[in-house]
Design an enzyme around this catalytic site. Structure first.
Site, PDB file in Angstrom:
ATOM      1  N   HIS A  60       0.887  -1.191   0.000  1.00  0.00           N
ATOM      2  CA  HIS A  60       0.000   0.000   0.000  1.00  0.00           C
ATOM      3  C   HIS A  60       0.914   1.228   0.000  1.00  0.00           C
ATOM      4  O   HIS A  60       1.757   1.371  -0.885  1.00  0.00           O
ATOM      5  CB  HIS A  60      -0.918  -0.110   1.215  1.00  0.00           C
ATOM      6  CG  HIS A  60      -2.056   0.858   1.260  1.00  0.00           C
ATOM      7  ND1 HIS A  60      -2.451   1.614   0.195  1.00  0.00           N
ATOM      8  CD2 HIS A  60      -2.913   1.191   2.276  1.00  0.00           C
ATOM      9  CE1 HIS A  60      -3.492   2.370   0.546  1.00  0.00           C
ATOM     10  NE2 HIS A  60      -3.787   2.128   1.815  1.00  0.00           N
ATOM     11  N   HIS A  84      -1.754  -2.099  -9.784  1.00  0.00           N
ATOM     12  CA  HIS A  84      -2.807  -1.548  -8.934  1.00  0.00           C
ATOM     13  C   HIS A  84      -3.994  -2.485  -8.951  1.00  0.00           C
ATOM     14  O   HIS A  84      -4.282  -3.087  -9.991  1.00  0.00           O
ATOM     15  CB  HIS A  84      -3.226  -0.154  -9.443  1.00  0.00           C
ATOM     16  CG  HIS A  84      -3.944   0.644  -8.422  1.00  0.00           C
ATOM     17  ND1 HIS A  84      -5.295   0.534  -8.220  1.00  0.00           N
ATOM     18  CD2 HIS A  84      -3.490   1.540  -7.508  1.00  0.00           C
ATOM     19  CE1 HIS A  84      -5.635   1.355  -7.237  1.00  0.00           C
ATOM     20  NE2 HIS A  84      -4.560   1.968  -6.793  1.00  0.00           N
ATOM     21  N   ASP A 138       2.814   6.008  -6.394  1.00  0.00           N
ATOM     22  CA  ASP A 138       4.004   5.918  -5.535  1.00  0.00           C
ATOM     23  C   ASP A 138       5.302   5.932  -6.336  1.00  0.00           C
ATOM     24  O   ASP A 138       6.372   6.213  -5.772  1.00  0.00           O
ATOM     25  CB  ASP A 138       3.948   4.648  -4.681  1.00  0.00           C
ATOM     26  CG  ASP A 138       2.826   4.710  -3.670  1.00  0.00           C
ATOM     27  OD1 ASP A 138       2.657   5.775  -3.064  1.00  0.00           O
ATOM     28  OD2 ASP A 138       2.103   3.712  -3.517  1.00  0.00           O
TER      29      ASP A 138
HETATM   30  N1  COA Z   1       5.645  -6.209 -10.371  1.00  0.00           N
HETATM   31  C1  COA Z   1       5.649  -7.386 -11.004  1.00  0.00           C
HETATM   32  N2  COA Z   1       4.541  -8.085 -11.267  1.00  0.00           N
HETATM   33  C2  COA Z   1       3.362  -7.573 -10.845  1.00  0.00           C
HETATM   34  C3  COA Z   1       3.288  -6.350 -10.176  1.00  0.00           C
HETATM   35  C4  COA Z   1       4.492  -5.662  -9.935  1.00  0.00           C
HETATM   36  N3  COA Z   1       4.487  -4.502  -9.287  1.00  0.00           N
HETATM   37  N4  COA Z   1       2.005  -6.084  -9.888  1.00  0.00           N
HETATM   38  C5  COA Z   1       1.308  -7.091 -10.359  1.00  0.00           C
HETATM   39  N5  COA Z   1       2.121  -8.013 -10.930  1.00  0.00           N
HETATM   40  C6  COA Z   1       1.725  -9.261 -11.557  1.00  0.00           C
HETATM   41  C7  COA Z   1       1.521 -10.324 -10.475  1.00  0.00           C
HETATM   42  O1  COA Z   1       2.722 -11.026 -10.208  1.00  0.00           O
HETATM   43  C8  COA Z   1       0.465 -11.181 -11.094  1.00  0.00           C
HETATM   44  O2  COA Z   1       1.068 -12.012 -12.049  1.00  0.00           O
HETATM   45  P1  COA Z   1       0.565 -13.538 -12.253  1.00  0.00           P
HETATM   46  O3  COA Z   1      -0.864 -13.393 -12.685  1.00  0.00           O
HETATM   47  O4  COA Z   1       1.497 -14.054 -13.273  1.00  0.00           O
HETATM   48  O5  COA Z   1       0.704 -14.189 -10.910  1.00  0.00           O
HETATM   49  C9  COA Z   1      -0.398 -10.199 -11.848  1.00  0.00           C
HETATM   50  O6  COA Z   1       0.438  -9.089 -12.164  1.00  0.00           O
HETATM   51  C10 COA Z   1      -1.612  -9.707 -11.058  1.00  0.00           C
HETATM   52  O7  COA Z   1      -1.133  -9.118  -9.856  1.00  0.00           O
HETATM   53  P2  COA Z   1      -1.813  -9.265  -8.440  1.00  0.00           P
HETATM   54  O8  COA Z   1      -0.779  -9.094  -7.377  1.00  0.00           O
HETATM   55  O9  COA Z   1      -2.663 -10.507  -8.383  1.00  0.00           O
HETATM   56  O10 COA Z   1      -2.790  -8.029  -8.447  1.00  0.00           O
HETATM   57  P3  COA Z   1      -3.434  -7.377  -7.178  1.00  0.00           P
HETATM   58  O11 COA Z   1      -4.573  -6.563  -7.681  1.00  0.00           O
HETATM   59  O12 COA Z   1      -3.718  -8.365  -6.115  1.00  0.00           O
HETATM   60  O13 COA Z   1      -2.249  -6.475  -6.614  1.00  0.00           O
HETATM   61  C11 COA Z   1      -0.815  -4.731  -6.074  1.00  0.00           C
HETATM   62  C12 COA Z   1      -2.140  -5.127  -6.737  1.00  0.00           C
HETATM   63  C13 COA Z   1      -0.782  -3.216  -5.973  1.00  0.00           C
HETATM   64  C14 COA Z   1      -0.755  -5.319  -4.650  1.00  0.00           C
HETATM   65  C15 COA Z   1       0.370  -5.265  -6.909  1.00  0.00           C
HETATM   66  O14 COA Z   1       0.310  -4.725  -8.191  1.00  0.00           O
HETATM   67  C16 COA Z   1       1.715  -4.967  -6.253  1.00  0.00           C
HETATM   68  O15 COA Z   1       2.175  -5.726  -5.390  1.00  0.00           O
HETATM   69  N6  COA Z   1       2.382  -3.829  -6.664  1.00  0.00           N
HETATM   70  C17 COA Z   1       3.627  -3.423  -6.042  1.00  0.00           C
HETATM   71  C18 COA Z   1       3.367  -2.653  -4.757  1.00  0.00           C
HETATM   72  C19 COA Z   1       2.845  -1.261  -5.005  1.00  0.00           C
HETATM   73  O16 COA Z   1       3.374  -0.512  -5.806  1.00  0.00           O
HETATM   74  N7  COA Z   1       1.778  -0.910  -4.239  1.00  0.00           N
HETATM   75  C20 COA Z   1       1.197   0.408  -4.321  1.00  0.00           C
HETATM   76  C21 COA Z   1      -0.195   0.328  -4.841  1.00  0.00           C
HETATM   77  S1  COA Z   1      -0.892   1.929  -5.061  1.00  0.00           S
END
Ligand code: COA
Length: 375
Positions: free
Chosen positions: A222, A261, A312
């Site tokens: 987050h 996201h 971010d």
């Molecule tokens: N880097 C690499 N791969 C990513 C990614 C990232 N930042 N964000 C998503 N993915 C990939 C996942 O590995 C997943 O791949 P898969 O389907 O092969 O397993 C796919 O994209 C879907 O991601 P998922 O984590 O299931 O989506 P989510 O909606 O649950 O997660 C976040 C959203 C924000 C938690 C996720 O994108 C993330 O961890 N981002 C990095 C942290 C961040 O910047 N957070 C700030 C948010 S405002």
């Protein structure tokens, strides 16, 4: 019969209605109370947006002056809170300091037990006014410097710089900081806001709900992502290393911070505005290194994964160039998001339903208890 289908992470579940903000991933837009966030960045200062989020409409001159006066009059902390801040371990993460400070503000607030809309609005302004002071005080305490008390003739953004560094930077830098506060102010049912609403749903109070929300925001998935972005950029060190670094990270299936996201799948609506102000700050600071790294990593993430940056990603290096320590990036997010959390807390109070989902049990089947001496 209750369906056992599990929606892990509440993915795609609409749990309530809100009037505070609307995230529209289809058209890459975000509105606060109906106003586009990027327009608010262009035409307003943070205090106007804070008023809008808390009071449902933009203020006129008289309303803004009254709101600002109340905020400025509440900036200073109690002697006790200053002395508690001095006693906190210097190595504490400032998010934990913010969480503890808001909790203590709840002990000191004369209206803690009153959760009426009016009292909650007053308490929200007090938390908004005092939290930057507590954070800036800790910023200096841990460096062995004297605490700088807030000044009433400065805006919230100017005053935060002043309390941290002892001076206010040029107006373009202050504007970039103010824009980041506006962009961080509110974002619908994200995890920290949902945490605040969940705490509120048991009819708990605003200080408790914001304390919990700060703990939630700290996590790297987050708000903590803006700090992680800076750690990543520091690891990359120079633009020449960026291509190799990001390709290796993706080959290793690493999560790249500042990208992706839950709601926006083709780009975060806040990024273009913040990217523009990141460039302005980089130009003023005559330091283009992070911009170059930024562009290379972004290009590869889009080309290889079709994953776009979130807000971010540009705020991390922008705050770094402004001179803030990396672990203060998420606390700056806190200062701004107090407005959004407070609005949601009030909305939850106004039409409350206890938030209590179900779980599908997968533990041991029913077992008989055997007494201790027979086990
Ligand atoms: N880097 C690499 N791969 C990513 C990614 C990232 N930042 N964000 C998503 N993915 C990939 C996942 O590995 C997943 O791949 P898969 O389907 O092969 O397993 C796919 O994209 C879907 O991601 P998922 O984590 O299931 O989506 P989510 O909606 O649950 O997660 C976040 C959203 C924000 C938690 C996720 O994108 C993330 O961890 N981002 C990095 C942290 C961040 O910047 N957070 C700030 C948010 S405002």
């Amino acid at each position: 019969m209750m369906s056992d289908e599990i929606k892990k992470g509440l993915l795609g579940i609409i749990v309530d209605e809100t009037e505070v903000s609307k995230v529209m991933p289809e058209i890459n837009s975000l509105t606060y109370r109906g106003y586009a966030a990027q327009d608010l960045c262009e035409y307003c200062k943070f205090e106007e947006v804070a008023y809008l989020i808390l009071n449902k409409d933009l203020p006129n001159t008289i309303e803004l002056r009254k709101f600002e006066k109340e905020e400025k009059n509440n900036r200073d902390l109690s002697k006790d809170l200053y002395s508690i801040l001095k006693k906190m371990p210097k190595k504490s993460h400032p998010m934990d300091v913010a969480r503890t400070a808001v909790s203590i503000m709840g002990l000191e607030d004369k209206e803690t037990t009153d959760s009426s809309q009016e009292a909650n609005t007053r308490k929200a302004i007090r938390i908004l006014a005092k939290t930057p002071t507590a954070l800036a005080a800790f910023y200096r305490i841990r460096k062995g410097k004297n605490i700088i008390k807030p000044k009433k003739n400065l805006t919230m953004a100017e005053n935060f710089f002043y309390m941290c560094f002892g001076k206010v930077p040029q107006k373009e830098i202050v504007k970039a900081f103010d824009v980041s506060l506006i962009l961080y102010a509110e974002h619908s049912f994200n995890v920290s806001t949902f945490t605040a609403r969940t705490i509120t749903s048991s009819l708990s109070d605003i200080h408790g709900a914001i304390t919990g929300a700060i703990a939630s925001l700290k996590g790297p998935l987050h708000g903590g992502a803006n700090e992680e972005v800076m750690h990543m950029m520091n690891k990359i060190k120079k633009p020449e290393n960026a291509l190799k670094w990001i390709n290796k990270a993706l080959d290793n299936k690493d999560v790249v911070m500042g990208f992706g996201h839950r709601v926006y799948k083709s780009g975060d609506s806040r990024v273009p505005t913040m990217r523009k102000y990141f460039a302005k700050v980089a130009k003023i600071k005559k330091d283009k290194k992070f911009e170059k790294i930024y562009d290379i990593v972004e290009k590869v993430m889009i080309e290889r994964k079709n994953i776009h940056p979130n807000v971010d990603y540009p705020t991390g290096p922008t705050y770094h160039l402004m001179g803030f320590d990396t672990d203060f990036f998420t606390p700056i997010f806190v200062i701004s998001r107090i407005t959004g959390w407070s609005a949601h807390i009030m909305e939850q109070h106004a039409a409350n339903k206890l938030i209590r989902p179900l779980a599908s049990y997968k533990g041991s089947q029913h077992r008989k208890v055997v007494q201790l001496n027979q086990r």
